[in-house]
Design an enzyme around this catalytic site. Structure first.
Site, PDB file in Angstrom:
ATOM      1  N   THR A  85     -10.355  32.680  28.566  1.00 38.32           N
ATOM      2  CA  THR A  85     -10.871  33.659  29.528  1.00 38.32           C
ATOM      3  C   THR A  85     -11.904  32.995  30.420  1.00 38.32           C
ATOM      4  OG1 THR A  85     -10.549  35.416  27.948  1.00 38.32           O
ATOM      5  CG2 THR A  85     -12.152  35.843  29.692  1.00 38.32           C
ATOM      6  N   ARG A 103      -1.005  44.730  24.378  1.00 37.08           N
ATOM      7  CA  ARG A 103      -2.124  44.190  23.578  1.00 37.08           C
ATOM      8  C   ARG A 103      -3.355  43.947  24.466  1.00 37.08           C
ATOM      9  NH1 ARG A 103      -5.455  39.404  24.005  1.00 37.08           N
ATOM     10  NH2 ARG A 103      -6.271  38.980  21.943  1.00 37.08           N
ATOM     11  N   VAL A 104      -4.502  44.363  24.000  1.00 37.23           N
ATOM     12  CA  VAL A 104      -5.759  44.090  24.710  1.00 37.23           C
ATOM     13  C   VAL A 104      -6.688  43.373  23.746  1.00 37.23           C
ATOM     14  CG1 VAL A 104      -7.756  45.132  25.858  1.00 37.23           C
ATOM     15  CG2 VAL A 104      -5.490  46.131  26.163  1.00 37.23           C
ATOM     16  N   GLY A 105      -7.364  42.348  24.236  1.00 34.27           N
ATOM     17  CA  GLY A 105      -8.307  41.615  23.389  1.00 34.27           C
ATOM     18  C   GLY A 105      -9.731  42.099  23.617  1.00 34.27           C
ATOM     19  N   ASP A 106     -10.659  41.190  23.457  1.00 37.80           N
ATOM     20  CA  ASP A 106     -12.082  41.526  23.614  1.00 37.80           C
ATOM     21  C   ASP A 106     -12.520  41.655  25.065  1.00 37.80           C
ATOM     22  OD1 ASP A 106     -11.514  38.673  23.757  1.00 37.80           O
ATOM     23  OD2 ASP A 106     -13.649  38.486  24.193  1.00 37.80           O
ATOM     24  N   THR A 119     -15.118  33.968  24.836  1.00 34.11           N
ATOM     25  CA  THR A 119     -13.731  33.556  25.045  1.00 34.11           C
ATOM     26  C   THR A 119     -13.191  33.112  23.694  1.00 34.11           C
ATOM     27  OG1 THR A 119     -12.227  32.012  26.165  1.00 34.11           O
ATOM     28  CG2 THR A 119     -14.474  31.246  25.825  1.00 34.11           C
ATOM     29  N   GLY A 120     -11.886  33.265  23.520  1.00 32.00           N
ATOM     30  CA  GLY A 120     -11.280  32.889  22.241  1.00 32.00           C
ATOM     31  C   GLY A 120     -10.406  34.016  21.727  1.00 32.00           C
ATOM     32  N   GLY A 144      -9.467  37.259  20.801  1.00 31.79           N
ATOM     33  CA  GLY A 144     -10.179  38.502  21.088  1.00 31.79           C
ATOM     34  C   GLY A 144     -10.377  39.396  19.881  1.00 31.79           C
TER      35      GLY A 144
HETATM   36  N1  ASP Z   1     -10.394  36.483  24.662  1.00 31.88           N
HETATM   37  C1  ASP Z   1      -9.094  36.509  25.288  1.00 31.88           C
HETATM   38  C2  ASP Z   1      -8.247  37.542  24.629  1.00 31.88           C
HETATM   39  O1  ASP Z   1      -8.292  37.673  23.422  1.00 31.88           O
HETATM   40  C3  ASP Z   1      -8.391  35.205  25.298  1.00 31.88           C
HETATM   41  C4  ASP Z   1      -9.227  33.962  25.462  1.00 31.88           C
HETATM   42  O2  ASP Z   1     -10.369  34.001  25.855  1.00 31.88           O
HETATM   43  O3  ASP Z   1      -8.749  32.869  25.154  1.00 31.88           O
HETATM   44  O4  ASP Z   1      -7.477  38.184  25.306  1.00 31.88           O
END
Ligand code: ASP
Length: 308
Positions: free
Chosen positions: A152, A179-182, A202-203, A205
């Protein structure tokens, strides 16, 4: 206090430069974040944000973005949207509202159309090709290796005592549609309170949401920790807690600015690159490492460092 910009991954280098210019010319941190993120959203070479982002498992690019104003507490966000050229612009527009400021899917697209935001096909040939190759090998998104196409772009910025945070992403490659992440979730992917600090993530979610990590960092800063201490403490506590619960955590990287002029970062990765600039220092790549702490990338280390 002057201005500062902190942003995730090397892909945001030019965006941080642009955001710094906006602040230098007296712009707000919200305007700076929008300009910085637009630069990444518009670049088809970055496969995890905006135009050129990698699609879900059905081959459709679904985007999330959000922004939070640390002075008013207002935020705006959109999630799971298709075809919106600059999701952060719609998030910023929504952040003028107290209610109805976090919209998903077709409702968010309808709002963006009514407001005259640009729409375009966000799937580039390059992203489509990668999807076709992966799709054949991999019908199960769970078994995908992290960083095989998700990162992200997250920004936190300060203009004097005014702090803000913003994010934009296409989420996890081959995600389940819907799907929705953080990222667009306030407290998870971003949080900002000008009295305490601003943070973004980021990472993976789902792992970030399990600890409401951006909120937790700001809470730590509110109770007196520096941005660096807050990032490290938050990540360390979260990793320990998830470990106690028997949950293996994937990649998680965090950035923050505190209300006293400091910045911080922490990561569960071996290396996580981020950009920092302020009124007295030009943009530079910094590297946080789970074992090495936070260092400015220089010389050989910088040239060897190729991953976003
Ligand atoms: N945090 C983002 C998500 O989970 C992906 C990412 O930052 O790599 O959608």
């Amino acid at each position: 206090m002057g201005y500062a910009v902190l942003s995730t991954w090397k892909m945001s280098f030019n965006g941080a430069l642009i955001a710094g210019e906006v602040l230098k010319n007296g712009g707000t941190p919200l305007e700076a974040i929008k300009a910085g993120i637009n630069d990444v959203e518009n670049n088809p070479d970055y496969l995890s944000v905006g135009y050129g982002g990698l699609p879900n498992r059905e081959g459709e690019v679904e985007l999330d973005a959000a922004i939070m104003d640390g002075s008013t507490g207002l935020f705006g966000g959109i999630m799971g949207v298709k075809g919106i050229a600059n999701p952060i612009d719609v998030a910023l527009d929504l952040s003028q509202k107290r209610l109805n400021c976090l919209l998903c899917g077709t409702g968010a697209e309808k709002y963006a159309r009514l407001k005259g935001f640009e729409f375009k096909n966000m799937l580039t040939e390059k992203a489509k090709k990668q999807w076709e190759e992966q799709e054949i090998k991999n019908n199960d998104a769970e078994s995908l290796v992290s960083y095989n196409g998700h990162d992200t772009v997250s920004f936190v910025a300060r203009q004097g005592t005014f702090l803000a945070a913003g994010v934009s992403t296409s989420g996890i490659f081959l995600k389940v549609p819907g799907r929705v992440g953080d990222s667009p979730i306030v407290g998870g992917g971003l949080y900002s309170d000008s009295e305490a600090g601003a943070a973004a993530a980021t990472g993976d979610g789902e792992d970030i949401l399990r600890g409401c990590l951006s909120y937790e960092i700001v809470r730590q800063m509110e109770s007196g920790k520096t941005a660096m201490e807050a990032c490290e403490t938050t990540l360390c506590n979260h990793l320990k807690k998830m470990n106690r619960k028997g949950l293996k955590i994937g990649p998680v990287s965090l950035i923050a600015l505190d209300a006293d002029g400091g910045f911080g970062a922490a990561t569960s990765l071996n290396e996580f690159a981020f950009i920092y600039t302020d009124n007295s220092t030009p943009p530079a790549v910094w590297i946080a490492g789970a074992k090495t702490g936070v260092v400015k990338a220089t010389g050989e280390r910088l040239s060897q460092y190729t991953r976003d």
